[in-house]
Design a protein around this motif. Structure first.
Motif, mmCIF file in Angstrom:
data_model
loop_
_atom_site.group_PDB
_atom_site.id
_atom_site.type_symbol
_atom_site.label_atom_id
_atom_site.label_comp_id
_atom_site.label_asym_id
_atom_site.label_seq_id
_atom_site.Cartn_x
_atom_site.Cartn_y
_atom_site.Cartn_z
ATOM 1 N N TYR A 191 -5.102 0.549 -1.181
ATOM 2 C CA TYR A 191 -5.705 -0.454 -0.395
ATOM 3 C C TYR A 191 -6.418 -1.359 -1.201
ATOM 4 O O TYR A 191 -6.048 -2.556 -1.322
ATOM 5 N N TYR A 251 -5.124 6.609 0.023
ATOM 6 C CA TYR A 251 -4.754 5.283 0.849
ATOM 7 C C TYR A 251 -5.798 4.297 0.163
ATOM 8 O O TYR A 251 -5.593 3.206 0.218
ATOM 9 N N ASP A 252 -6.979 4.735 0.041
ATOM 10 C CA ASP A 252 -8.116 3.780 -0.207
ATOM 11 C C ASP A 252 -7.842 3.087 -1.640
ATOM 12 O O ASP A 252 -8.023 1.960 -1.665
ATOM 13 N N VAL A 277 0.877 -1.008 -0.099
ATOM 14 C CA VAL A 277 0.128 -0.112 0.056
ATOM 15 C C VAL A 277 1.014 1.146 -0.033
ATOM 16 O O VAL A 277 0.422 2.240 -0.817
#
Lengths: 225, 211
Positions: free
Chosen positions: B86, B82-83, B71
């Motif tokens: 991820y 980040y999402d 990530v």
């Protein structure tokens, strides 16, 4: 659009196998993902619910502020008037009385599994989709597991699934959760727009039972609709 | 250079590299587990075997450890949120498992391969978002294969009520990609018995799904 079951029934043997293969793969992938997410949230700061820093998401703050204002208006509307939407009132009842899992019973004779502990933690953290997935994965589910699986589905907005599990659980008339399940099943019927079944279920809640007064209020509203 | 060596081969080559004073070969051999999530070839084989039998415990523990690095790498390299990083890493874990059971991934530099795949998933997802915004059309996986989230939830409930023998068989065949003949060998049964058992298990599962 055809449902998966219809598709399966009308398919050739070869296609049936391929269809079921895909569905099982999807389901097990979802389970694997849930298990990995539990592992990630348990042993490191990285978390499945972690998003960008809140301060950077101004739009989110605006949306939350707007949502909070709307929620306040809805609650005020319900409290001041007796003509509110029945689904709103049901949601209000459910949200003002959030259930918590008391934890694994001591002396139950069974070593608490990691997966059950994770499910309980997720449930008490109000991460209901995750707790539902985890409760499902417990291979030998007890009465308590099934009860909290149903509540996970209900609070995750998966009303059909909640209804299915609660109906199955209620087949045991000696369950220690009968009163609670009658209430939650009635609520699930309302939220799933099964008003007739909701009425029948609410009528099962007798004086002295848990949430009798609320059930009566919902019955009155249902009769007006 | 990717070496695909057994443990004993590695020891021999390592000894040879010391005798010949071959630093490059020595470093490659010593670095192999690092590049492969700490696994040597035997452990890698055991991982794949376990996955084929439906046991994901070792797989989970390995990839949970690598997940955070992956990530961070995608966030750094592509300035991804980040999402998004991820999601790309999680998708890669699932695809990686599938490729392992299909014997499409060999021991070599698994860490590099995993990160590369995650990068590709990130780039693909980023492109599909921009295309969807232009065309205003988005086709989800469930629309493509007709299997919706609700079906998966129902199937999951049905699966939980299925007996362990059926779960094991369907998991090995469908999720582990094992052929019925291989399963028969593994379970010490005839291929015909396994074929019939599979048909019974399919019927049971579908009946549980429907009821």
């Amino acid at each position: 659009m055809k449902s998966f079951y219809e598709k399966y029934q009308n398919a050739s043997e070869e296609t049936k196998d391929a269809l079921l293969n895909r569905a099982v793969n999807k389901m097990l992938d979802k389970q694997l993902q849930s298990e990995i997410e539990v592992g990630l949230s348990a042993d490191q700061p990285i978390s499945i619910t972690k998003k960008e820093p809140f301060a950077r998401r101004r739009w989110l703050r605006i949306v939350i502020a707007a949502a909070a204002s709307i929620a306040v208006l809805i609650v005020a509307y319900i409290n001041l008037s007796d003509t509110g939407d029945i689904t709103v009132l049901t949601s209000k009842y459910l949200s003002e009385d959030l259930p918590t899992h008391p934890g694994v019973e001591k002396g139950a004779g069974e070593q608490a599994t990691k997966i059950r502990n994770d499910a309980i933690k997720a449930f008490n953290d109000q991460n209901y989709t995750l707790s539902g997935n985890l409760f499902k994965q417990i291979s030998k589910k007890g009465e308590e597991d099934n009860y909290y699986l149903a509540l996970s589905s209900l609070y995750a907005g998966q009303y059909s699934e909640a209804i299915q599990v609660l109906q199955k659980n209620l087949q045991n008339p000696n369950s220690k959760y009968v009163q609670e399940m009658n209430w939650y099943l009635a609520s699930a019927f309302i939220l799933n727009d099964n008003k007739e079944q909701a009425t029948q279920q609410l009528e099962q809640i007798n004086p002295g039972n848990w949430n009798y007064d609320k059930a009566q209020k919902l019955l009155r509203k249902l009769s007006k609709q | 250079m990717h070496l695909i060596l057994s443990y004993s081969d590695r020891v021999l080559f390592l000894a040879y590299s010391y005798i010949q004073d071959d630093t490059k070969t020595r470093m490659t051999i010593l670095d192999a587990p690092n590049k492969n999530f700490g696994l040597d070839t035997k452990e890698f084989d055991r991982l794949v075997e376990a996955l084929k039998r439906g046991n994901t415990d070792l797989f989970k523990s390995i990839f949970q450890n690598h997940f955070r690095d992956c990530v961070s790498y995608i966030q750094r390299k592509y300035s991804a949120t980040y999402d998004d990083a991820y999601d790309a890493s999680m998708t890669t874990i699932l695809v990686f498992r599938k490729r392992l059971v299909e014997d499409k991934i060999a021991y070599g530099n698994l860490r590099f391969l995993f990160t590369k795949m995650a990068s590709q998933h990130y780039i693909k997802a980023a492109k599909s978002v921009s295309t969807a915004s232009i065309d205003n059309v988005e086709i989800s996986d469930s629309e493509e294969d007709g299997i919706h989230d609700e079906d998966i939830q129902k199937l999951s409930l049905a699966w939980n009520r299925l007996d362990d023998a059926c779960k094991e068989l369907l998991q090995m065949n469908y999720y582990g990609g094992m052929k019925l003949a291989e399963i028969a060998l593994q379970l010490n049964k005839s291929a015909t018995a396994i074929r019939k058992q599979k048909e019974r298990c399919k019927s049971k599962l579908i009946n549980l799904f429907h009821n």
